[in-house]
Design an enzyme around this catalytic site. Structure first.
Site, PDB file in Angstrom:
ATOM      1  NE  ARG A 184      -2.006  -1.426   3.222  1.00 34.27           N
ATOM      2  CZ  ARG A 184      -2.271  -1.217   4.690  1.00 34.27           C
ATOM      3  NH1 ARG A 184      -3.307  -0.293   5.033  1.00 34.27           N
ATOM      4  NH2 ARG A 184      -1.035  -1.425   6.059  1.00 34.27           N
TER       5      ARG A 184
ATOM      6  CG  ASN B 130      -3.506  -4.076   3.969  1.00 33.61           C
ATOM      7  OD1 ASN B 130      -2.925  -4.174   2.486  1.00 33.61           O
ATOM      8  ND2 ASN B 130      -3.111  -4.344   4.878  1.00 33.61           N
TER       9      ASN B 130
END
Length: 90
Positions: free
Chosen positions: A18, A36
């Protein structure tokens, strides 16, 4: 404007995925987010001019993350991603 939703599968959690996507996003005129999912995938939503969004996704696919991505499922998303800039959601 184009909004694309992407689900990434592979070793995409616990590897800085990320944060790397957010860093890549700074080079493009897009808005959206990355997060996530409980099932081990990563979900991304990106919105902007068609060329910018597609180049952003290409940039992810050609980055160091390439080795971690086993599969990416891309679909058009209706609506706005909300917020300003590109964010990491928890």
């Amino acid at each position: 404007m184009l909004a694309l939703q992407v689900f990434y599968e592979g070793k995409v959690q616990g590897v800085g995925f990320r944060w790397t996507v957010k860093r890549i996003a700074t080079g493009y005129d897009i808005t959206g987010w990355v997060r996530n999912l409980p099932d081990g995938r990563v979900e991304l939503l990106a919105m902007g001019e068609s060329g910018e969004v597609r180049e952003f996704l290409r940039g992810i696919g050609e980055s160091e993350l390439k080795a971690n991505i086993r599969h990416a499922s891309v679909s058009e998303h209706q609506g706005e991603p909300g917020g300003k800039g590109f964010q990491i959601l928890s």
